[in-house]
Design an enzyme around this catalytic site. Structure first.
Site, PDB file in Angstrom:
ATOM      1  N   VAL A 191      53.950  23.600  50.260  1.00 54.99           N
ATOM      2  CA  VAL A 191      54.300  22.186  50.406  1.00 54.99           C
ATOM      3  C   VAL A 191      55.783  21.958  50.158  1.00 54.99           C
ATOM      4  O   VAL A 191      56.477  21.307  50.946  1.00 54.99           O
ATOM      5  CB  VAL A 191      53.458  21.322  49.437  1.00 54.99           C
TER       6      VAL A 191
ATOM      7  N   GLY B 247      62.330  13.697  20.907  1.00 58.51           N
ATOM      8  CA  GLY B 247      62.881  15.017  20.597  1.00 58.51           C
ATOM      9  C   GLY B 247      62.272  15.538  19.310  1.00 58.51           C
ATOM     10  O   GLY B 247      61.720  14.771  18.519  1.00 58.51           O
TER      11      GLY B 247
ATOM     12  N   SER C 296      58.575  24.005  50.009  1.00 64.02           N
ATOM     13  CA  SER C 296      59.564  24.573  50.930  1.00 64.02           C
ATOM     14  C   SER C 296      59.407  23.994  52.325  1.00 64.02           C
ATOM     15  O   SER C 296      60.395  23.851  53.062  1.00 64.02           O
ATOM     16  CB  SER C 296      59.459  26.103  50.963  1.00 64.02           C
TER      17      SER C 296
ATOM     18  N   SER D 131      58.594  29.344  52.406  1.00 65.02           N
ATOM     19  CA  SER D 131      57.396  30.086  52.020  1.00 65.02           C
ATOM     20  C   SER D 131      56.173  29.587  52.766  1.00 65.02           C
ATOM     21  O   SER D 131      55.155  30.275  52.819  1.00 65.02           O
ATOM     22  CB  SER D 131      57.148  29.942  50.519  1.00 65.02           C
ATOM     23  N   GLY D 132      56.260  28.366  53.320  1.00 61.54           N
ATOM     24  CA  GLY D 132      55.110  27.760  53.974  1.00 61.54           C
ATOM     25  C   GLY D 132      54.313  26.874  53.051  1.00 61.54           C
ATOM     26  O   GLY D 132      53.390  26.180  53.482  1.00 61.54           O
TER      27      GLY D 132
ATOM     28  N   GLU E  34      55.485   6.290  27.774  1.00 60.34           N
ATOM     29  CA  GLU E  34      55.450   7.017  29.044  1.00 60.34           C
ATOM     30  C   GLU E  34      54.175   7.828  29.241  1.00 60.34           C
ATOM     31  O   GLU E  34      53.835   8.184  30.381  1.00 60.34           O
ATOM     32  CB  GLU E  34      56.668   7.953  29.162  1.00 60.34           C
TER      33      GLU E  34
ATOM     34  N   LYS F 189      55.379  16.774  42.225  1.00 54.52           N
ATOM     35  CA  LYS F 189      54.603  17.232  43.379  1.00 54.52           C
ATOM     36  C   LYS F 189      54.080  16.072  44.229  1.00 54.52           C
ATOM     37  O   LYS F 189      54.158  16.118  45.456  1.00 54.52           O
ATOM     38  CB  LYS F 189      53.430  18.101  42.902  1.00 54.52           C
TER      39      LYS F 189
END
Length: 513
Positions: free
Chosen positions: A226, A55, A228, A223-224, A171, A369
């Site tokens: 990936v 932070g 959605s 939306s078409g 990380e 993603k």
């Protein structure tokens, strides 16, 4: 059986979302929660471990985020990172001060290899530092387990209480053996078995959707893209014909994309669902007339999405839920907890205040993603859909700088189609994180044949990224760029100049607006 879980307690640092991602890469489920999550709720969640994130604040400032020190006594292993390490020391009465020398970036660090956290880690390793404060002394019962030239306590631990802390960031990929350290924490300290797989996520999500929805009706914002598409198939697997997918063709899609989406999800497609296509191009162009500010465009596009869905819901009767393909980077950039708002997404920060549905379901909200793609493969979605280029909800509205018009949409659609075609021909498409053509708001003088032109400049964008939180400009071969440029100028009316965007994220974003 309850799944193993690591809670990532968010104190507002820039790398917080990556911690959960790295833990999941160890096949252990992790969730990020704001530091305001109560201790009682944490106990009820029965985590196998807790990670305090970094932070931007100083723990000794009265206004800085803090936590009930009782959390250190509940018997759950805790790893503090950067600010989280200083908070642990501060809660236990040790001194945290302004460092005589700040440390930023790659730092040689000497670790104690007898520490379980540094098992199989080289004694001299490279870590990523980002701090102006430091732990001046270890709390009672703790020992230092790492140091640098400028930081005497780069890591500390109290194994009896299962409390561990690192001043550096394990990380991030810049910490050479950071993933090994996190793996040591979740397996050797927390005792996790590593039984969380994407198949488990899909199975549990389908089950939870069935329980939540019951016999209710659901609308899915399709939306078409990936995200959605995966969300739609998840819902189709869970509730079948109770799902109606509404595909809004707002006139801001890639070339021929509307017809392609209908071919996959429409009546002739392989999925059990109801499909409605709404052609709303003129409605959107009218709403966007004269609007140039990108946040305002996003808000307008997002609100119109919801209004269209409300109208379609009324046509088909009572609808209880709206489903969206929101993913974790959308949430982070729109401001999760105390994180900074970078840009609102139409399916997160861009939602209007009043939505005429009982609840919004976002089954992919905590996935990155690449995790969404894995979920898509688990669901049996064809690879050509799963690995389709990412496309933002507001569509070409944020790939056109300035006012959106039908003519500008036509220009960027044609240019983008050429770019994607040539990238695929060159065999570069699978190796790139994202690539597209956008339209600048700049017009410049050119000469074509014997005539003067005064036309638009197209900007090409291509990036490499693993998580879409950071990205680097991709090195596209010159011959490919030259061919794309030549074709766009020759074939796309209204364009006389093509540029290649070399900006990374940060300082830029992947999209233009």
């Amino acid at each position: 059986m309850q799944k193993e879980m690591i809670i990532v307690l968010d104190f507002g640092g820039q790398y917080n979302q990556l911690i959960a991602r790295r833990v999941r890469e160890c096949n252990v489920y992790a969730e990020v929660h704001p530091y305001t999550l109560s201790l009682d709720k944490i106990k009820a969640m029965n985590p196998k471990g807790i990670i305090f994130t970094g932070g931007p604040n100083s723990v000794y400032d009265e206004t800085s985020p803090t936590y009930d020190k009782e959390i250190l006594n509940i018997g759950v292993p805790i790893l503090g990172i950067c600010y989280g390490s200083q908070l642990m020391a501060h809660l236990l009465g040790a001194k945290v001060k302004t460092a005589p020398v700040s440390e930023y970036g790659y730092t040689e660090t000497i670790v104690d290899q007898t520490s379980v956290l540094f098992k199989d880690v080289e004694e001299k390793t490279i870590t990523w530092m980002s701090h102006t404060d430091y732990i001046a002394e270890t709390p009672e019962g703790f020992v230092g387990t790492a140091h640098t030239e400028a930081c005497p306590i780069a890591a500390m631990e109290c194994p009896d209480r299962k409390l561990y802390a690192t001043q550096f960031h394990p990380e991030v990929m810049h910490t050479k053996e950071g993933q090994k350290m996190l793996r040591n924490f979740v397996y050797d300290v927390c005792g996790c078995a590593g039984d969380w797989q994407m198949g488990s996520f899909v199975e549990e999500t389908i089950k939870s959707i069935r329980e939540k929805v019951g016999d209710g009706k659901v609308l899915c914002a399709l939306s078409g893209g990936v995200d959605s598409s995966v969300a739609a198939v998840l819902l189709s697997k869970a509730i079948g014909k109770q799902l109606t997918c509404v595909f809004v063709d707002h006139g801001l899609l890639r070339k021929n994309e509307g017809d392609e989406v209908e071919a996959v999800f429409g009546p002739e497609g392989p999925y059990e669902l109801n499909f409605i296509r709404v052609n709303a191009q003129e409605r959107y162009y009218e709403k966007l007339k004269g609007v140039t500010e990108p946040e305002q465009k996003r808000k307008i596009i997002g609100e119109e999405f919801i209004r269209v869905f409300e109208e379609e819901a009324k046509k088909i009767g009572a609808v209880d839920y709206l489903v969206q393909g929101t993913i974790y980077p959308d949430v982070i950039e729109s401001g999760l907890g105390k994180s900074a708002v970078i840009k609102s997404h139409h399916n997160v920060g861009g939602l209007p205040d009043v939505v005429d549905f009982k609840e919004i379901i976002e089954p992919l909200r905590m996935l990155f993603k690449d995790e969404v793609r894995k979920a898509g493969l688990e669901l049996g979605i064809p690879e050509y859909l799963v690995y389709r280029q990412p496309f933002p909800g507001p569509g070409l509205g944020i790939r056109i700088i300035g006012e959106v018009t039908a003519e500008k949409v036509r220009i960027v659609q044609d240019a983008d189609a050429i770019y994607r075609e040539e990238i695929a021909k060159a065999g570069l498409d699978k190796g790139l994180g994202q690539y597209f053509a956008g339209l600048t708001n700049m017009r410049s003088v050119g000469v074509m044949g014997d005539f003067r032109t005064y036309d638009y400049a197209v900007a090409l964008r291509a990036v490499n990224t693993s998580d879409f939180m950071t990205a680097e400009c991709a090195e596209i071969p010159y011959d490919v760029l030259f061919k794309v440029t030549t074709r766009i100028i020759n074939e796309v009316k209204g364009v006389n100049r093509v540029m290649y965007d070399l900006t990374s994220k940060p300082p830029g974003t992947i999209e233009f607006e």
